[in-house]
Design an enzyme around this catalytic site. Structure first.
Site, PDB file in Angstrom:
ATOM      1  N   ASP A  79       0.823  -1.212   0.000  1.00  0.00           N
ATOM      2  CA  ASP A  79       0.000   0.000   0.000  1.00  0.00           C
ATOM      3  C   ASP A  79       0.859   1.265   0.000  1.00  0.00           C
ATOM      4  O   ASP A  79       2.082   1.205   0.167  1.00  0.00           O
ATOM      5  CB  ASP A  79      -0.951   0.004   1.212  1.00  0.00           C
ATOM      6  CG  ASP A  79      -0.263  -0.401   2.513  1.00  0.00           C
ATOM      7  OD1 ASP A  79       0.976  -0.285   2.603  1.00  0.00           O
ATOM      8  OD2 ASP A  79      -0.963  -0.828   3.440  1.00  0.00           O
ATOM      9  N   ASN A 152      -7.005  -3.142  14.633  1.00  0.00           N
ATOM     10  CA  ASN A 152      -8.389  -3.475  14.270  1.00  0.00           C
ATOM     11  C   ASN A 152      -8.469  -4.682  13.333  1.00  0.00           C
ATOM     12  O   ASN A 152      -9.513  -4.964  12.771  1.00  0.00           O
ATOM     13  CB  ASN A 152      -9.076  -2.252  13.627  1.00  0.00           C
ATOM     14  CG  ASN A 152      -8.426  -1.835  12.314  1.00  0.00           C
ATOM     15  OD1 ASN A 152      -7.477  -2.467  11.843  1.00  0.00           O
ATOM     16  ND2 ASN A 152      -8.944  -0.782  11.700  1.00  0.00           N
ATOM     17  N   HIS A 154      -6.831  -5.073  10.466  1.00  0.00           N
ATOM     18  CA  HIS A 154      -6.636  -4.805   9.033  1.00  0.00           C
ATOM     19  C   HIS A 154      -5.325  -5.421   8.534  1.00  0.00           C
ATOM     20  O   HIS A 154      -4.376  -5.604   9.291  1.00  0.00           O
ATOM     21  CB  HIS A 154      -6.748  -3.313   8.701  1.00  0.00           C
ATOM     22  CG  HIS A 154      -5.569  -2.463   9.048  1.00  0.00           C
ATOM     23  ND1 HIS A 154      -5.645  -1.099   9.135  1.00  0.00           N
ATOM     24  CD2 HIS A 154      -4.273  -2.761   9.335  1.00  0.00           C
ATOM     25  CE1 HIS A 154      -4.465  -0.606   9.436  1.00  0.00           C
ATOM     26  NE2 HIS A 154      -3.609  -1.594   9.570  1.00  0.00           N
ATOM     27  N   GLU A 159      -9.514  -2.230   5.688  1.00  0.00           N
ATOM     28  CA  GLU A 159     -10.096  -1.978   7.002  1.00  0.00           C
ATOM     29  C   GLU A 159     -11.301  -2.891   7.258  1.00  0.00           C
ATOM     30  O   GLU A 159     -11.833  -3.490   6.308  1.00  0.00           O
ATOM     31  CB  GLU A 159     -10.534  -0.500   7.073  1.00  0.00           C
ATOM     32  CG  GLU A 159      -9.424   0.515   6.788  1.00  0.00           C
ATOM     33  CD  GLU A 159      -8.400   0.635   7.929  1.00  0.00           C
ATOM     34  OE1 GLU A 159      -8.313  -0.255   8.791  1.00  0.00           O
ATOM     35  OE2 GLU A 159      -7.673   1.659   7.940  1.00  0.00           O
TER      36      GLU A 159
HETATM   37  P1  PGA Z   1       2.501  -1.326  12.649  1.00  0.00           P
HETATM   38  O1  PGA Z   1       1.297  -1.315  11.623  1.00  0.00           O
HETATM   39  O2  PGA Z   1       3.456  -2.371  12.153  1.00  0.00           O
HETATM   40  O3  PGA Z   1       3.076   0.049  12.577  1.00  0.00           O
HETATM   41  O4  PGA Z   1       1.930  -1.672  13.983  1.00  0.00           O
HETATM   42  C1  PGA Z   1       0.768  -2.508  11.175  1.00  0.00           C
HETATM   43  C2  PGA Z   1      -0.436  -2.261  10.322  1.00  0.00           C
HETATM   44  O5  PGA Z   1      -1.152  -1.264  10.554  1.00  0.00           O
HETATM   45  O6  PGA Z   1      -0.698  -3.064   9.420  1.00  0.00           O
END
Ligand code: PGA
Length: 257
Positions: A79, A152, A154, A159
């Site tokens: 992404d 959450n 995702h 999401e």
């Molecule tokens: P993070 O993010 O590795 O910074 O915790 C993971 C994500 O949001 O997929």
């Protein structure tokens, strides 16, 4: 009890619960390096965020020690934020260059990251997204997809509520994602509201997946992902249907398993 390979067997799911972030990162790097070594050409799916930084550090170290050669590796990032140019310090393009690509011998034209710059008209954006998805297929598909996970549930910027049929497209970030990612920006209002993200279907097409998680704040998402019902309200739960996924988590993230 973990078996001799370090895997816990949770209803035949492959879960590695390791002591800490460093062990998690090392185990993930070993899988990536072995995948690259065992194939003439490897297509990797890359993730960003805090979680894979240790993995990338280990890959850079492995490269410097002559343990891995990236010249025949092609990469596709999951992404990118919409609205940040590639030179912006919080763009994922910048992150990948800083933390991996400029430090190993991957060919510049083997690197693929969704174009997030300029608030593209939705039409241009759709065209870019379709081209991105096509390019993944034309490259032979992703051999190994690296994933982090949001609090959450995702994966990528898919999401809660995202269709399991989704492919690369423009997405709106959930409020909790904006809050979670505000730590990287001066102010929460600077966090982009939109991103381009590979979809759930794009991720599920990868031949093999490793999902990494570290820290107590991920424990609930990991529990639901590995042991909960499969629902698009916890996007990562779809991975239960993937034939080759390994969850590599530290003790805190694996606390509820
Ligand atoms: P993070 O993010 O590795 O910074 O915790 C993971 C994500 O949001 O997929």
């Amino acid at each position: 009890m973990a078996d001799s390979n370090g895997y816990y067997d949770l209803d035949l799911k492959r879960v590695m619960v390791l002591d800490n972030y460093e062990e998690m990162s090392k185990a993930a790097a070993e899988i990536v390096i072995n995948t690259i070594k065992n194939k003439e050409r490897t297509v990797l799916g890359m993730a960003t965020g805090s979680t894979p930084l240790g993995l990338y550090g280990n890959l850079v170290q492995g490269y410097k020690q002559g343990k891995v050669d990236f010249s025949n590796t092609v990469s596709f990032n999951l992404d990118e934020y919409v609205g940040l140019d590639s030179g912006h310090s919080q763009s994922y393009n910048y992150y990948m260059r800083e933390n991996l690509f400029s430090l190993v011998n991957i060919e510049h034209d083997h690197v693929n990251i969704p174009h997030g710059f300029s608030e593209n008209s939705d039409k241009d954006c759709n065209e870019d997204c379709i081209n991105y998805e096509t390019k993944i297929q034309q490259s032979g598909g992703i051999d190994l997809q690296i994933l982090g996970i949001g609090n959450n549930g995702h994966i990528g910027f898919n999401e809660p509520g995202t269709s399991f049929d989704s492919i690369t497209r423009k997405v709106k970030l959930a409020d909790e994602t904006i809050k979670a990612n505000a730590r990287f920006f001066d102010d929460e209002s600077d966090v982009p509201k939109y991103a381009i993200s590979m979809g759930i279907k794009s991720i599920m097409r990868a031949r093999k997946i490793i999902l990494l998680a570290s820290g107590i704040e991920k424990a609930h998402a990991i529990e639901k992902t590995v042991k909960g019902s499969i629902t698009n309200m916890v996007p990562a739960s779809i991975l239960q249907l993937h034939p080759e996924v390994i969850y590599i988590v530290d003790k805190d993230a694996g606390k509820n398993l």
